[in-house]
Write a protein that holds these residues in place. Structure first.
Motif, PDB file in Angstrom:
ATOM      1  N   PRO A  62      30.743 -15.855 -22.132  1.00 59.18           N
ATOM      2  CA  PRO A  62      30.279 -14.184 -21.896  1.00 59.18           C
ATOM      3  C   PRO A  62      29.486 -14.201 -20.785  1.00 59.18           C
ATOM      4  O   PRO A  62      28.482 -14.997 -20.633  1.00 59.18           O
ATOM      5  N   ARG A  63      29.516 -13.023 -20.291  1.00 58.39           N
ATOM      6  CA  ARG A  63      28.396 -12.833 -18.962  1.00 58.39           C
ATOM      7  C   ARG A  63      27.217 -12.773 -19.423  1.00 58.39           C
ATOM      8  O   ARG A  63      26.059 -13.356 -18.483  1.00 58.39           O
ATOM      9  N   ASP A  64      26.723 -12.283 -20.626  1.00 58.30           N
ATOM     10  CA  ASP A  64      25.158 -12.481 -21.012  1.00 58.30           C
ATOM     11  C   ASP A  64      24.813 -13.745 -21.422  1.00 58.30           C
ATOM     12  O   ASP A  64      23.533 -13.904 -21.756  1.00 58.30           O
ATOM     13  N   ALA A  65      25.794 -14.687 -21.626  1.00 55.42           N
ATOM     14  CA  ALA A  65      25.320 -15.910 -21.942  1.00 55.42           C
ATOM     15  C   ALA A  65      25.432 -17.032 -20.696  1.00 55.42           C
ATOM     16  O   ALA A  65      25.152 -18.173 -20.844  1.00 55.42           O
ATOM     17  N   ARG A  66      25.800 -16.256 -19.617  1.00 60.02           N
ATOM     18  CA  ARG A  66      25.698 -17.324 -18.517  1.00 60.02           C
ATOM     19  C   ARG A  66      24.720 -17.943 -17.874  1.00 60.02           C
ATOM     20  O   ARG A  66      24.243 -18.873 -17.313  1.00 60.02           O
ATOM     21  N   ARG A  67      23.537 -16.950 -17.912  1.00 60.95           N
ATOM     22  CA  ARG A  67      22.212 -17.193 -17.214  1.00 60.95           C
ATOM     23  C   ARG A  67      21.620 -18.335 -18.137  1.00 60.95           C
ATOM     24  O   ARG A  67      21.007 -19.405 -16.981  1.00 60.95           O
ATOM     25  N   PRO A  68      21.409 -18.520 -19.267  1.00 59.21           N
ATOM     26  CA  PRO A  68      20.710 -19.594 -19.702  1.00 59.21           C
ATOM     27  C   PRO A  68      21.493 -21.062 -19.344  1.00 59.21           C
ATOM     28  O   PRO A  68      20.906 -22.099 -19.089  1.00 59.21           O
ATOM     29  N   ILE A  69      22.778 -20.752 -19.390  1.00 64.30           N
ATOM     30  CA  ILE A  69      23.560 -22.160 -18.703  1.00 64.30           C
ATOM     31  C   ILE A  69      23.285 -22.538 -17.321  1.00 64.30           C
ATOM     32  O   ILE A  69      22.971 -23.435 -16.964  1.00 64.30           O
ATOM     33  N   THR A  70      23.437 -21.465 -16.516  1.00 61.80           N
ATOM     34  CA  THR A  70      22.936 -21.646 -14.924  1.00 61.80           C
ATOM     35  C   THR A  70      21.601 -22.339 -15.001  1.00 61.80           C
ATOM     36  O   THR A  70      21.550 -23.232 -14.252  1.00 61.80           O
ATOM     37  N   ALA A  71      20.641 -21.900 -15.679  1.00 62.50           N
ATOM     38  CA  ALA A  71      19.474 -22.175 -15.529  1.00 62.50           C
ATOM     39  C   ALA A  71      19.257 -23.939 -16.251  1.00 62.50           C
ATOM     40  O   ALA A  71      18.566 -24.427 -15.422  1.00 62.50           O
ATOM     41  N   HIS A  72      19.951 -23.945 -17.124  1.00 65.35           N
ATOM     42  CA  HIS A  72      20.163 -25.369 -17.503  1.00 65.35           C
ATOM     43  C   HIS A  72      20.435 -26.292 -16.653  1.00 65.35           C
ATOM     44  O   HIS A  72      19.906 -27.457 -16.407  1.00 65.35           O
ATOM     45  N   VAL A  73      21.733 -26.143 -15.892  1.00 70.48           N
ATOM     46  CA  VAL A  73      22.179 -26.870 -14.947  1.00 70.48           C
ATOM     47  C   VAL A  73      21.394 -27.280 -13.881  1.00 70.48           C
ATOM     48  O   VAL A  73      21.030 -28.094 -13.334  1.00 70.48           O
ATOM     49  N   ILE A  74      20.479 -25.975 -13.345  1.00 69.49           N
ATOM     50  CA  ILE A  74      19.656 -25.955 -12.106  1.00 69.49           C
ATOM     51  C   ILE A  74      18.438 -27.179 -12.449  1.00 69.49           C
ATOM     52  O   ILE A  74      17.855 -27.818 -11.661  1.00 69.49           O
ATOM     53  N   GLN A  75      18.011 -26.847 -13.805  1.00 67.21           N
ATOM     54  CA  GLN A  75      17.025 -27.796 -14.272  1.00 67.21           C
ATOM     55  C   GLN A  75      17.443 -29.104 -14.282  1.00 67.21           C
ATOM     56  O   GLN A  75      16.545 -30.042 -14.047  1.00 67.21           O
ATOM     57  N   ARG A  76      18.416 -29.281 -14.585  1.00 68.09           N
ATOM     58  CA  ARG A  76      18.968 -30.781 -14.712  1.00 68.09           C
ATOM     59  C   ARG A  76      19.093 -31.499 -13.200  1.00 68.09           C
ATOM     60  O   ARG A  76      19.361 -32.605 -13.191  1.00 68.09           O
ATOM     61  N   ASN A  77      19.390 -30.340 -12.280  1.00 66.05           N
ATOM     62  CA  ASN A  77      19.694 -30.847 -10.766  1.00 66.05           C
ATOM     63  C   ASN A  77      18.529 -30.430  -9.927  1.00 66.05           C
ATOM     64  O   ASN A  77      19.015 -29.534  -8.940  1.00 66.05           O
ATOM     65  N   PRO A  78      17.392 -30.803  -9.797  1.00 65.55           N
ATOM     66  CA  PRO A  78      16.309 -30.117  -9.028  1.00 65.55           C
ATOM     67  C   PRO A  78      16.630 -30.575  -7.667  1.00 65.55           C
ATOM     68  O   PRO A  78      17.314 -31.544  -7.250  1.00 65.55           O
ATOM     69  N   SER A  79      15.747 -29.853  -6.645  1.00 62.35           N
ATOM     70  CA  SER A  79      16.070 -30.319  -5.339  1.00 62.35           C
ATOM     71  C   SER A  79      15.589 -31.572  -5.050  1.00 62.35           C
ATOM     72  O   SER A  79      14.423 -32.229  -5.511  1.00 62.35           O
ATOM     73  N   GLN A  80      16.148 -32.324  -4.165  1.00 62.42           N
ATOM     74  CA  GLN A  80      15.797 -33.556  -3.665  1.00 62.42           C
ATOM     75  C   GLN A  80      15.513 -33.588  -1.938  1.00 62.42           C
ATOM     76  O   GLN A  80      15.516 -34.656  -1.563  1.00 62.42           O
ATOM     77  N   ASP A  81      14.895 -32.367  -1.844  1.00 67.62           N
ATOM     78  CA  ASP A  81      14.273 -32.090  -0.414  1.00 67.62           C
ATOM     79  C   ASP A  81      13.043 -32.983  -0.104  1.00 67.62           C
ATOM     80  O   ASP A  81      12.278 -32.933  -1.113  1.00 67.62           O
ATOM     81  N   ASP A  82      12.946 -33.721   0.831  1.00 65.75           N
ATOM     82  CA  ASP A  82      11.698 -34.560   1.122  1.00 65.75           C
ATOM     83  C   ASP A  82      10.917 -33.716   2.206  1.00 65.75           C
ATOM     84  O   ASP A  82      11.104 -33.916   3.307  1.00 65.75           O
ATOM     85  N   ASP A  83      10.040 -33.020   1.954  1.00 65.48           N
ATOM     86  CA  ASP A  83       9.324 -32.040   2.922  1.00 65.48           C
ATOM     87  C   ASP A  83       8.178 -32.856   3.146  1.00 65.48           C
ATOM     88  O   ASP A  83       7.168 -32.113   3.945  1.00 65.48           O
ATOM     89  N   SER A  84       7.935 -34.135   3.145  1.00 64.81           N
ATOM     90  CA  SER A  84       6.786 -34.814   3.613  1.00 64.81           C
ATOM     91  C   SER A  84       6.529 -34.673   5.199  1.00 64.81           C
ATOM     92  O   SER A  84       7.830 -34.977   5.801  1.00 64.81           O
ATOM     93  N   PRO A  85       5.375 -34.420   5.735  1.00 65.99           N
ATOM     94  CA  PRO A  85       5.565 -34.310   7.232  1.00 65.99           C
ATOM     95  C   PRO A  85       5.787 -35.610   8.092  1.00 65.99           C
ATOM     96  O   PRO A  85       5.961 -35.798   8.960  1.00 65.99           O
TER      97      PRO A  85
END
Length: 475
Positions: free
Chosen positions: A212-235
């Motif tokens: 359901p549309r109203d239940a998609r946001r928590p699932i989206t947030a959970h997936v993003i939380q499990r897959n954080p950015s891997q960017d290396d911004d070290s100068p």
């Protein structure tokens, strides 16, 4: 008038009608001992029967029998005396009956224009045989009934005395056509095929409700939380991927939301895959030239690999190295030469309903097997059908066969099958044991990883590919 024979020397004197001559077995082969075990027996043929048999000499069905009967009585006709046709016992002779002129006024119930009436009248007026010794042999009830009204004894011919029925013109044409078909079949290749499904029938497939549309946001947030950015911004990083920020932003804002909206379809595919083994064999004596083999799935798709979508969410993009390997060899790779005896996939297999295979020369005695995976669409009515068609340049028409797989559809929610937050399976999917074995063996050629947009993607062998989840949670 002098008698043509001595009736007293015969144990039985039998008058036959044309039915016996034309529809019965040859007179010389009949089991006459069933009528008279001792004999001798005299068979008499009245002129009306002779005339009726003569008319059949050019009949398409009875001509052979009519001519054989005429040959049988020819000697008796020429000598005007009985002629032996069976030695016996009992001995059997045949002769032409002599009839006096018939007084039709004496028989007001007989019609001289009717064949059966004329046969009976000629028997009644036959010379050389006393009335009490005359006996009619017929398979038809009409002459027997007519004779009985006039004191003529009769014996009904048994059914097993009848000859085997002659085929009608239509039957002969059918026999001719069948012979022609066999001739054509021998002049062209002959193939056989089989298809065995790897699961019991009927199999349950799931029609999954979308999130359901109203239940998609928590699932989206959970997936993003499990897959954080891997960017290396070290100068100090010399290999920083400056495009990574945009790619990860697209992952968070577009890719993961598309996953959340489509995960129910991914589960329908996962739980609807059925393995099968198809076999084609050339059982004829000729090779199949320019073979075209076509498999068509009705109510689903066909593939040669296990389709795996990101059930628990797509992985985040990985940073790209600034040092790209140069692969000149791939750019100059020569096209593969296909031998004339090889089976070549011309269409698919690619998760579509049709797979088409070509072979220039499929030799006689050869067998080809294809291990495939069918994906049943739970939004169609069963059964799932695989239609097989075979054509070739030296085959006439299309050789076809159909194989069916029965299934039942069950409506479920995503949470009935998996726990997206715990990344675990509540109900094992049908091919889970095979899937686990191939993951452990790292046989990535058996698995086709598909992204949220349905595009096949390369499998990173360093990735766990959810094998830990499968191993721990599906047992």
């Amino acid at each position: 008038m002098e008698s043509a024979f001595d009736h007293t020397k015969y144990s039985s004197i039998i008058f036959i009608d044309s039915m016996v001559a034309l529809e019965g077995k040859p007179l010389e082969t009949l089991p006459w001992h069933e009528l008279d075990p001792t004999g001798p027996i005299l068979i008499l043929v009245v002129p009306q029967v002779n005339s009726e048999v003569d008319k059949r000499k050019r009949d398409g069905r009875l001509s052979k029998r009519a001519r054989a009967f005429n040959r049988l009585i020819a000697t008796a006709a020429e000598t005007a005396a009985p002629h032996q046709i069976a030695v016996g016992p009992p001995a059997v002779e045949i002769a032409i009956a002599r009839s006096a002129r018939i007084n039709w006024d004496q028989y007001d119930d007989l019609d001289p224009s009717e064949g059966d009436d004329r046969v009976v009248a000629q028997i009644l007026y036959a010379r050389d045989v006393p009335a009490e010794r005359k006996r009619l042999l017929s398979h038809d009830t009409n002459p027997i009934a007519i004779g009985s009204r006039h004191g003529l004894r009769s014996w009904r011919m048994p059914d097993h005395w009848l000859a085997d029925p002659e085929p009608s013109p239509n039957d002969k044409e059918i026999v001719r056509l069948k012979a022609r078909v066999r001739e054509l079949e021998e002049a062209q290749p002959s193939v056989e095929c089989s298809l065995q499904f790897g699961l019991e029938q009927p199999q349950t497939v799931f029609r999954v409700d979308p999130v359901p549309r109203d239940a998609r946001r928590p699932i989206t947030a959970h997936v993003i939380q499990r897959n954080p950015s891997q960017d290396d911004d070290s100068p100090y990083s010399l290999r920083r991927d400056y495009s990574y920020g945009d790619r990860y932003r697209e992952y968070r804002t577009k890719v993961v939301p598309r996953y959340t909206a489509s995960v129910h379809r991914f589960l329908e595919v996962l739980y609807g895959q059925i393995p099968f083994t198809f076999m084609l064999k050339n059982v004829g004596r000729l090779q199949v030239e320019n073979l075209v083999l076509k498999l068509t799935g009705r109510g689903g798709n066909l593939h040669n690999r296990f389709t795996y979508h990101p059930i628990f969410g797509p992985a985040a993009p990985k940073p790209r190295s600034s040092l790209y390997p140069v692969r000149l060899a791939e750019n100059f790779r020569s096209p593969r030469v296909i031998g004339k005896h090889e089976m070549q996939f011309a269409v698919g297999p690619n998760r579509s309903p049709v797979v088409e295979i070509h072979c220039a020369d499929f030799r006689h005695g050869r067998t080809w097997e294809f291990d495939g995976i069918a994906t049943i669409d739970p939004h169609t009515d069963g059964p799932f059908v695989v239609e097989v068609e075979v054509t070739a340049s030296n085959m006439r028409g299309i050789w076809a066969q159909v194989f069916e797989f029965a299934f039942a559809v069950q409506n479920v929610r995503i949470g009935d099958l998996v726990d997206l937050f715990e990344t675990s399976y509540k109900i094992p999917f049908p091919m889970i044991e095979r899937f686990k074995a191939e993951v452990r063996a790292r046989n990535w050629n058996w698995i086709e990883a598909v992204d949220v947009d349905g595009e096949a993607q390369d499998i990173d062998e360093d990735d766990d590919f959810d094998d830990d989840d499968v191993e721990e949670d599906a047992d």
